[in-house]
Scaffold this motif. Sequence first.
Motif, short mmCIF file in Angstrom:
data_model
loop_
_atom_site.label_atom_id
_atom_site.label_comp_id
_atom_site.label_asym_id
_atom_site.label_seq_id
_atom_site.Cartn_x
_atom_site.Cartn_y
_atom_site.Cartn_z
N SER A 15 0.81 -1.23 0.17
CA SER A 15 0.06 0.02 -0.12
C SER A 15 0.82 1.24 -0.06
CB SER A 15 -0.94 0.01 1.34
OG SER A 15 -0.31 -0.23 2.44
N ASP A 16 1.90 1.24 0.71
CA ASP A 16 2.73 2.57 0.69
C ASP A 16 3.54 2.54 -0.70
OD1 ASP A 16 2.26 2.85 3.62
OD2 ASP A 16 4.00 1.63 3.99
N VAL A 17 4.03 1.70 -1.25
CA VAL A 17 4.37 1.83 -2.68
C VAL A 17 3.59 2.28 -3.66
CG1 VAL A 17 5.79 0.57 -4.68
CG2 VAL A 17 6.33 0.27 -2.11
N ALA A 36 2.94 5.89 -3.08
CA ALA A 36 4.09 6.59 -3.58
C ALA A 36 3.76 6.67 -5.21
CB ALA A 36 5.34 6.17 -3.19
N ALA A 37 3.97 5.45 -5.79
CA ALA A 37 3.93 5.53 -7.12
C ALA A 37 2.64 6.32 -7.84
CB ALA A 37 3.43 4.05 -7.78
N THR A 86 1.34 4.38 -15.82
CA THR A 86 1.30 5.30 -17.00
C THR A 86 2.45 5.09 -17.87
OG1 THR A 86 2.69 6.72 -15.57
CG2 THR A 86 0.37 6.96 -15.07
N PRO A 87 2.63 6.05 -18.89
CA PRO A 87 3.86 5.76 -19.81
C PRO A 87 5.22 5.90 -19.01
CG PRO A 87 2.29 6.98 -21.14
CD PRO A 87 1.64 6.97 -19.74
N ALA A 88 4.99 6.90 -18.10
CA ALA A 88 6.38 7.12 -17.21
C ALA A 88 6.49 5.67 -16.20
CB ALA A 88 6.19 8.38 -16.26
N LEU A 136 6.45 -2.97 -5.76
CA LEU A 136 4.97 -2.97 -5.49
C LEU A 136 4.29 -4.29 -5.25
CD1 LEU A 136 2.37 -1.20 -5.80
CD2 LEU A 136 2.40 -1.95 -8.45
N VAL A 137 4.71 -5.30 -5.71
CA VAL A 137 3.99 -6.75 -5.80
C VAL A 137 4.56 -7.37 -4.48
CG1 VAL A 137 3.56 -8.87 -7.09
CG2 VAL A 137 4.03 -6.84 -8.16
N LEU A 138 3.70 -7.72 -3.64
CA LEU A 138 4.01 -8.48 -2.58
C LEU A 138 4.28 -9.97 -2.68
CD1 LEU A 138 0.99 -7.24 0.06
CD2 LEU A 138 3.24 -6.51 -0.26
#
Length: 385
Positions: A347-349, A352-353, A369-371, A383-385
Amino acid sequence: MTPLALYVHWPFCLAKCPYCDFNSHVREVVPERRFAACLGRELAHEAARLNRDGTRRLGSIFFGGGTPSLMEPASVAALIEQACALFTPAEDLEITLEANPTSVEAGRLRGFRDAGVNRLSLGVQALDDAALQRLGRGHSAREAIAALELARTLFGRISFDLIYARPDQSLTAWDQELGTALDLVSDHLSLYQLTIEPGTRYEALHRQGLITLPNDDDAAALYEATASIAARHGLAAYEVSNYARPGAESRHNLAYWRYQDYAGIGPGAHGRLTLDGALHATRRHRAPEPWADLVERHGTGETSTAPLSARDRAREMLLMGLRLSEGIDAEAFAARTGTALAAALDSDVLQAAGDEGYLVWHGDCLAATPAGRLRLDALLGALVL
């Protein structure tokens, strides 16, 4: 149930490219009759367990490799006919075959078209002779252009591959090269950043300092320019490395990225299959001759099949789905994995993302997004747990 995607692996090539870590093999003589027969036996094995009630629909067939255009068109025709007899083919069944410009000539391509192939994917890789030589390709830029021109007279749908971020490649040269290719065929293209893969000849050369790739900033500039050049020709990035006109996306590859069922036959092929209500990972023996021995003894060269845990399903669907510009639908994610989308993410990542503009919610769909897609490997790792 979504239609099945069928992958057919032909592992043989005329030569091994120095950057390639695919399951491809060079043989002086290829016993095509034996390997084509083994593919047919393995296809029958898959149909027996996947289509017991005779209602399973087939959405796509993809002949990959290796170099499947080295197969005889009659072998391709027989496998297509068998697949369409064993499954119920979709009305718009997509049948793709990968080809190299060195293995292309008019009679052979017509043979593949007559066999039922309706989408050709050409391994162009570069339109610069010096670059092609460094990449170990057996064709010239002129031959690649001739192959593209010939293919578009025979097939309604064409894709081609190019490799960028090559040694000494400039942004100006890439703009010109990609524009030339898109002027010829502007339906679908796959663009791959050159990377150094373990066990390849390029790895040894890179370790010795004999080849140097563009730095991260230059590679990112090439990636961003690619989207701009493709957009000028009406192609949108629907996946990290793939661009298409609306409706010209690879339906076969979308099955992978959307985490739908796909079956793989042939040496080293793998699959994700719903069996008895559970999603299984399948894999075939990687080496061609031992694979064929297994098929002749047991009807399949499969070496493992195992149900995937909820955690594995969630991780795989995230790793695949966030490559797509459409992202991942939360409802579809929960149905396929048994896990809520939010529960599979840090959730924190995630917060932030989103703040950095790398991830965005479109209703119930989470998309990069593209970025974000430019930084996807690092993003997914956190991101992935």
